[in-house]
Design an enzyme around this catalytic site. Structure first.
Site, PDB file in Angstrom:
ATOM      1  N   ASP A  97       0.846  -1.192   0.000  1.00  0.00           N
ATOM      2  CA  ASP A  97       0.000   0.000   0.000  1.00  0.00           C
ATOM      3  C   ASP A  97       0.882   1.242   0.000  1.00  0.00           C
ATOM      4  O   ASP A  97       1.841   1.339   0.764  1.00  0.00           O
ATOM      5  CB  ASP A  97      -0.887   0.031   1.247  1.00  0.00           C
ATOM      6  CG  ASP A  97      -2.326  -0.317   0.937  1.00  0.00           C
ATOM      7  OD1 ASP A  97      -2.963   0.475   0.225  1.00  0.00           O
ATOM      8  OD2 ASP A  97      -2.804  -1.358   1.390  1.00  0.00           O
ATOM      9  N   GLU A 256      -7.050   2.815  -5.767  1.00  0.00           N
ATOM     10  CA  GLU A 256      -8.366   2.692  -5.139  1.00  0.00           C
ATOM     11  C   GLU A 256      -9.165   3.948  -5.478  1.00  0.00           C
ATOM     12  O   GLU A 256      -8.869   5.027  -4.971  1.00  0.00           O
ATOM     13  CB  GLU A 256      -8.222   2.564  -3.619  1.00  0.00           C
ATOM     14  CG  GLU A 256      -9.562   2.475  -2.907  1.00  0.00           C
ATOM     15  CD  GLU A 256      -9.480   2.796  -1.416  1.00  0.00           C
ATOM     16  OE1 GLU A 256     -10.367   2.341  -0.676  1.00  0.00           O
ATOM     17  OE2 GLU A 256      -8.538   3.506  -1.001  1.00  0.00           O
ATOM     18  N   HIS A 331     -10.292  -5.208   2.648  1.00  0.00           N
ATOM     19  CA  HIS A 331     -10.294  -5.018   4.104  1.00  0.00           C
ATOM     20  C   HIS A 331     -11.348  -4.017   4.572  1.00  0.00           C
ATOM     21  O   HIS A 331     -11.511  -3.833   5.781  1.00  0.00           O
ATOM     22  CB  HIS A 331      -8.909  -4.548   4.554  1.00  0.00           C
ATOM     23  CG  HIS A 331      -8.496  -3.259   3.911  1.00  0.00           C
ATOM     24  ND1 HIS A 331      -8.130  -3.175   2.588  1.00  0.00           N
ATOM     25  CD2 HIS A 331      -8.420  -1.994   4.393  1.00  0.00           C
ATOM     26  CE1 HIS A 331      -7.842  -1.926   2.291  1.00  0.00           C
ATOM     27  NE2 HIS A 331      -8.011  -1.179   3.362  1.00  0.00           N
TER      28      HIS A 331
END
Length: 589
Positions: A97, A256, A331
């Site tokens: 990430d 994202e 998540h």
């Protein structure tokens, strides 16, 4: 166009809940290293690891205090180097990430930034004066935060407000500042130089801001995505990052962009010619049901038409222009089996859901525990929640009972996906030898990795078959995708085709027997099924509840066309022969 990441099978790891190697109740980097053999057995060759950077853990690591260090809960930089080395033995690539939108309020930049209004790091963050309305001071705008409340927090040192579209402890970075952008490029280069293969880029759509004016969508605090999502300058910043960093490393970059990005915007981010990102995650398919309307899970229903429409929309838009990641959840979303599965047909529906998604065009990203059918946690009290957004949501709910609050928050709580992986049926589910940081789902006695490995008919082994099928058939990677029978409310069916190879992927979302007419195809082989036997009666496929089946087929109409043209050629030849015969004196022979 072919890239290395198009043929990979991805797996998302939430390190805090993956495996605890040192028995402190928290998953860690060495825990990931110890389970690489498990991932290799499944067929995984690409892992995305959620943040393990140094952090006060207000948002489980997404609030980064130091981009160049590892949180002590997770290990050390040397531990990560060892993980990289071990992963290479299994030919597993690793992406991390990259958190671009914000830092922790404990990051050294923010500590400097808030120290005075003329500090050299002041402009690394977004600072504004409050406004006076009817003699009362209010935040600079009425914009709301994703985690509840205002998107602004007042700091007492300079009496100004900093912007934070997530938690109070996660101040937003000011991407209009060139020096800040160079700092973030240095972060990305450091990890790529260490040997990682790319990034999943968190909250990438939020790097630009609209003019700082009140939203007109409502009164009071308003969560207006248009003020800080998918705005024009985001693309300028990403093109710069790509040019200066990503392209120089052949890095995989998955952004994202959430559920607010349009198709056009998504193509701007990740079209083959965008020069920004490799792919983008969207969440349009995550909520194709009535979850927000129900008061009891027995009333949960999947809107199959909506789900198929979303799949078709994205697949069609990207069929020649770009590439998509394929993921059921991450998540931040409820567990797949609690969202779209059927508890009465548990194995069958779990296998069907995997087949329906992971044979589409794109790169699969399986979320940890999905491959064994993990479910949402049965929350019973407020203390069960650990996620800050769930806690804030609970506190905002008024005038309803505590039981109703628990149910409402639990439906979409991010904690559902963050309970530890259930490795076996021993105490603490084999995740740790001590009590974990978050509760273990009590169904771990039945749903766990060990049970799945020992059962040849398990969900895990079906995932394994899907992965093997993809890896041994290029058509299921690079072939075209065509959805059939779009308005069928029970069955999701699509073709994958390339050259002379044609596959039919049929998935029943029904808990009853259904039929599907295969009259237009010659069936050469059954490649995969979630039932031991499959029934055909006069070309009518008899589908059992949640049955999914992959067929190697040939089109009948092609053969009809072929026969038609052969017949026409034969007719022409016959007519030519007759014509010739009319003008030839056969007596000479």
């Amino acid at each position: 166009m072919k890239k290395w990441w198009m043929e990979k099978i991805g797996y998302q790891i939430y390190p805090k809940s993956f495996y605890d190697s040192n028995n402190d109740g928290i998953g860690d980097i060495n825990g990931i290293k110890q389970k690489l053999h498990y991932l290799n057995n499944l067929g995984i060759d690409l892992i995305w690891i959620c943040p393990f950077y140094d952090s006060p853990m207000d948002d489980n690591g997404y609030d980064v205090r130091d981009f160049f260090n590892v949180a002590r809960e997770f290990g050390t930089v040397n531990d990560f180097k060892e993980l990289l080395k071990e992963a290479k033995k299994y030919d597993i690539k690793i992406i991390l990430d990259l958190v671009l939108n914000h830092t922790s309020d404990e990051h050294k930049w923010f500590i400097e930034s808030k120290s005075s209004s003329n500090n050299s790091k002041r402009d690394y963050y977004i600072w504004k004066d409050g406004k006076i309305v009817d003699g009362k001071e209010l935040p600079p705008t009425n914009w709301g935060s994703f985690f509840g409340g205002s998107a602004w927090k007042k700091d007492s040192i300079t009496n100004m407000y900093y912007m934070k579209i997530f938690s109070d402890k996660m101040p937003d970075l000011n991407w209009s500042n060139k020096e800040l952008r160079l700092e973030m490029m240095s972060v990305a280069k450091w990890w790529l130089d260490l040997g990682i293969d790319g990034f999943r880029i968190d909250a990438v759509s939020h790097l630009d801001r609209a003019p700082f004016e009140d939203s007109r969508l409502g009164s009071g605090i308003v969560l207006d995505w248009n003020k800080f999502s998918n705005l024009p300058k985001v693309h300028e910043y990403l093109k710069e990052m790509n040019k200066e960093v990503f392209s120089k490393y052949d890095a995989l970059t998955v952004g994202e962009v959430g559920g607010a990005a349009s198709i056009d915007s998504a193509l701007q981010y990740s079209g083959f010619n965008s020069k920004e990102l490799s792919m983008v995650f969207n969440f349009d398919h995550n909520w194709c049901n009535n979850l927000n309307e129900i008061n009891d899970y027995k009333d949960l229903r999947t809107n199959v038409i909506d789900l198929k429409h979303v799949f078709n929309k994205w697949q069609e838009a990207f069929k020649t222009e770009g590439w998509l990641p394929l993921n059921w959840l991450n998540h931040d979303q409820p567990r797949l089996m609690s969202q779209y599965g059927d508890q009465k047909f548990f194995k069958e529906s779990a296998k069907m859901l995997a087949t329906s998604l992971y044979l589409m065009r794109g790169t699969p990203f399986i979320y940890q525990g999905e491959e064994i059918g993990m479910t949402n946690y049965p929350f019973e009290k407020f203390e069960d929640f650990k996620d800050i957004s769930s806690i804030n949501y609970y506190k905002e709910l008024k005038d309803i009972s505590d039981t109703e609050k628990i149910f409402r928050v639990s439906k979409s709580s991010r904690d559902n996906a963050r309970t530890p992986i259930q490795w076996d049926n021993s105490k603490y589910a084999g995740f740790s030898k001590v009590e974990p940081w978050i509760n273990i789902n009590p169904n771990y006695h039945d749903i766990n990795v060990l049970n799945n490995l020992e059962d040849s008919d398990s969900i895990f082994n079906h995932y394994k078959q899907i992965i093997k099928l993809r890896k041994t058939n290029n058509t299921l990677i690079y072939g075209t995708y065509k959805q059939l029978d779009l308005m069928n409310e029970k069955i999701y069916i699509y073709e994958r085709e390339s050259n002379n190879s044609l596959f039919l992927v049929i998935n029943s979302f029904s808990n009853k027997d259904e039929e599907y007419d295969l009259e237009n195809y010659y069936i050469d082989d059954v490649l995969l099924s979630n039932y031991k036997t499959t029934s055909f009666e006069k070309k009518i496929l008899q589908l059992k509840p949640y049955e999914s089946i992959v067929l190697k087929v040939r089109r009948k109409w092609w053969e009809k066309v072929e026969y038609y043209y052969m017949y026409q050629v034969f007719q022409v030849i016959m007519e030519l022969e007759l014509l010739v015969l009319k003008h030839i004196d056969l007596s000479i022979f």
